[in-house]
Design a protein around this motif. Structure first.
Motif, PDB file in Angstrom:
ATOM      1  N   GLU A 115       0.797  -1.226   0.000  1.00 39.19           N
ATOM      2  CA  GLU A 115       0.000   0.000   0.000  1.00 39.19           C
ATOM      3  C   GLU A 115       0.832   1.281   0.000  1.00 39.19           C
ATOM      4  O   GLU A 115       0.315   2.351  -0.312  1.00 39.19           O
ATOM      5  CB  GLU A 115      -0.936   0.006   1.209  1.00 39.19           C
ATOM      6  CG  GLU A 115      -0.205  -0.028   2.531  1.00 39.19           C
ATOM      7  CD  GLU A 115      -1.135  -0.082   3.720  1.00 39.19           C
ATOM      8  OE1 GLU A 115      -0.777   0.459   4.772  1.00 39.19           O
ATOM      9  OE2 GLU A 115      -2.211  -0.679   3.574  1.00 39.19           O
ATOM     10  N   LEU A 149      -4.288  -2.744  -1.717  1.00 36.21           N
ATOM     11  CA  LEU A 149      -3.390  -1.645  -2.036  1.00 36.21           C
ATOM     12  C   LEU A 149      -3.800  -0.263  -1.535  1.00 36.21           C
ATOM     13  O   LEU A 149      -2.971   0.635  -1.465  1.00 36.21           O
ATOM     14  CB  LEU A 149      -3.190  -1.567  -3.561  1.00 36.21           C
ATOM     15  CG  LEU A 149      -2.636  -2.833  -4.233  1.00 36.21           C
ATOM     16  CD1 LEU A 149      -2.575  -2.638  -5.738  1.00 36.21           C
ATOM     17  CD2 LEU A 149      -1.261  -3.176  -3.680  1.00 36.21           C
ATOM     18  N   ASN A 151      -4.388   2.654   0.817  1.00 34.32           N
ATOM     19  CA  ASN A 151      -3.937   3.012   2.164  1.00 34.32           C
ATOM     20  C   ASN A 151      -4.808   4.128   2.743  1.00 34.32           C
ATOM     21  O   ASN A 151      -5.782   4.561   2.121  1.00 34.32           O
ATOM     22  CB  ASN A 151      -2.461   3.412   2.152  1.00 34.32           C
ATOM     23  CG  ASN A 151      -2.181   4.564   1.209  1.00 34.32           C
ATOM     24  OD1 ASN A 151      -3.044   5.399   0.948  1.00 34.32           O
ATOM     25  ND2 ASN A 151      -0.957   4.607   0.685  1.00 34.32           N
ATOM     26  N   ARG A 187      -7.554  -0.038   8.472  1.00 34.33           N
ATOM     27  CA  ARG A 187      -6.555   0.977   8.170  1.00 34.33           C
ATOM     28  C   ARG A 187      -6.852   2.302   8.861  1.00 34.33           C
ATOM     29  O   ARG A 187      -5.958   2.975   9.366  1.00 34.33           O
ATOM     30  CB  ARG A 187      -6.481   1.199   6.652  1.00 34.33           C
ATOM     31  CG  ARG A 187      -5.757   0.102   5.912  1.00 34.33           C
ATOM     32  CD  ARG A 187      -4.260   0.221   6.176  1.00 34.33           C
ATOM     33  NE  ARG A 187      -3.542  -0.903   5.565  1.00 34.33           N
ATOM     34  CZ  ARG A 187      -3.200  -2.010   6.194  1.00 34.33           C
ATOM     35  NH1 ARG A 187      -3.532  -2.163   7.461  1.00 34.33           N
ATOM     36  NH2 ARG A 187      -2.528  -2.959   5.586  1.00 34.33           N
TER      37      ARG A 187
END
Length: 493
Positions: A115, A149, A151, A187
């Motif tokens: 990421e 991927l 972020n 995240r």
């Protein structure tokens, strides 16, 4: 390594099936499989890297050939070598209109990049476009890339499209959209805090795969704040009951167990919601008890569900009937002399139950002690921890004696010191007689030697000097002689 070679062969066959013969790749896989040393394997792979570096920059490469090159690059990285020179070509493939090329590109970039890689910025726009595609296969490929991927900084760029896809007509898209939102929560929890209602709604989705995917973010949310989800207890129990009664499609069965991974996740959730809550737990008793009694013990997955049932029973508000059923399950685990894993599960499960009812340990005491004789070191260490917690005045003799035997058999000085310390502690706390205490201390000093804390020795000497409080002076003198003879050898040799 053998697993990597197997995957490589599958990739090769996939490439062959997709665009025709790929003899070069098949030869690569074959030569690596036949390599007789790591050095020979590295030589083959390095040669392949040089070939790919030269050929991948050739002008006007056919799409099918580029697809093959990218798959070969994936295989090179799987074997632990650097294929970063080809990353940009995988990124370019995600822009292609051909669905097979695009999906290959997405697969490659999710394996190549992380990421925080610099190339991520080049595919964000492509992902945004593909999330709006009319072809659900393209949408699924883009969602896979989102999960891997995207972020914290790029979440806002794709979040609106992902939220829309939660209600997509195709169940595969809905499931992957839920998975993407879950990833966003992991995240950056604040980025999706306003979307919790989406998870609640999808718990009742018509497709079991969407419902199952929804359990993962709900579990994380409940772990943080169980009280906000107490109202879902009845729903979770209802779903678990339906799953256990084989109401889901047959395709969700695994080794004849109905959707076992969904059952396990639901049991984990119920364990959180029922902790210290009698009212919530009362809804759970029947279904957990039924699953525990009916679970198939002939397969690993059946035993995994059983273990989770016991963990749930130990976590929620105690119920005598459920505790009895859980105790019977533990007995079955401990009797599996040919399976270290099942005995370990039994030890772990019992350590959870005795927190609620220490008396349960008595009926399994001999089976637990026998685990110290197992060849598996991890199991023996887990058993030692449980025995330490099970010890009381009525069983201290047999437990400490067997623990000392276990201490004698190991060579790890640090661990041996810990065991010796625990034996001394138990002997001081639960010794049934002074005679046994002296004999036990002598054994510890004899076999643990300098590993025993010197303070323990001096405390014992102080006790000897003051006497043991025996009414008979002759007995007191005999105990002193017995202790001094060993201590003299320990301190002055």
């Amino acid at each position: 390594m053998e697993q990597l070679r197997t995957i490589g062969r599958e990739l090769a066959m996939g490439s062959q099936g997709g665009f025709g013969q790929s003899k070069e790749f098949l030869d690569l896989v074959k030569s690596i499989g036949e390599a007789r040393s790591k050095a020979e394997e590295d030589r083959i792979v390095l040669s392949e890297i040089e070939t790919l570096k030269r050929r991948i920059i050739e002008p006007d490469i056919p799409k099918r050939k580029m697809k093959e090159f990218i798959i070969r690059l994936v295989y090179v990285e799987m074997l632990g070598h650097d294929a970063s020179f080809g990353y940009i070509h995988a990124v370019k493939m995600t822009h292609d209109d051909n669905i097979l090329i695009k999906r290959t590109g997405y697969l490659a970039v999710t394996l190549f990049l992380d990421e925080n890689h610099d190339l991520i910025i080049l595919i964000v726009n492509t992902i945004q476009k593909d999330l709006k595609s009319d072809n659900y296969l393209v949408v699924c490929a883009a969602l896979n890339a989102v999960c891997r991927l995207i972020n914290e900084e790029t979440i806002p760029a794709v979040l609106p499209q992902v939220v829309e896809l939660v209600n997509h007509p195709k169940e595969a898209v809905r499931k992957k959209a839920i998975m993407a939102l879950h990833r966003f929560y992991q995240r950056s929890p604040s980025s999706v805090s306003h979307l919790v209602s989406n998870f609640r709604k999808k718990l009742s989705d018509n497709d079991p795969s969407v419902m199952g995917a929804t359990l993962c973010p709900l579990y994380d949310l409940i772990t943080v704040d169980a009280n906000s989800y107490k109202d879902l207890v009845v729903s979770f129990v209802s779903i678990l009951k339906q799953v256990a009664e084989h109401r889901l499609p047959k395709s969700y069965d695994y080794h004849q167990m109905p959707a076992p991974y969904i059952q396990i996740k639901l049991l984990k959730i119920l364990a959180l919601l029922g902790t210290g809550d009698k009212q919530a737990s009362e809804h759970m008793y029947t279904v957990v008890n039924d699953i525990t009694r009916k679970a198939d013990t002939s397969s690993n997955i059946g035993n995994a569900v059983l273990y989770e049932c016991v963990c749930c029973a130990a976590a929620i508000y105690p119920n005598p009937k459920l505790m009895e059923t859980a105790s019977s399950t533990i007995s079955r685990f401990l009797k599996q002399s040919d399976s270290h894993n099942l005995r370990y599960m039994g030890i772990d499960a019992l350590s959870r139950l005795i927190k609620l009812n220490p008396d349960i340990a008595e009926q399994h005491q001999l089976a637990v002690i026998d685990c110290l004789e197992d060849r598996d070191d991890t199991l023996k260490r887990k058993t030692f921890e449980l025995l330490y917690r099970m010890t009381k005045s009525s069983n201290v003799e047999v437990i400490v004696d067997r623990t000392i035997d276990y201490m004698i058999s190991i060579n790890d000085s640090y661990y041996k010191t810990e065991i010796a310390s625990r034996c001394v502690e138990l002997a001081e706390q639960y010794a049934p007689s002074n005679q046994w205490f002296i004999q036990t201390m002598n054994k510890v000093f004899e076999h643990a030697g300098d590993l025993v804390n010197r303070k323990v020795v001096h405390n014992l000497m102080h006790l000897i000097a003051e006497g043991f409080g025996e009414d008979d002076d002759a007995v007191d003198s005999q105990l002193r002689l017995s202790a001094v003879s060993v201590l003299d050898h320990f301190l002055f040799t």
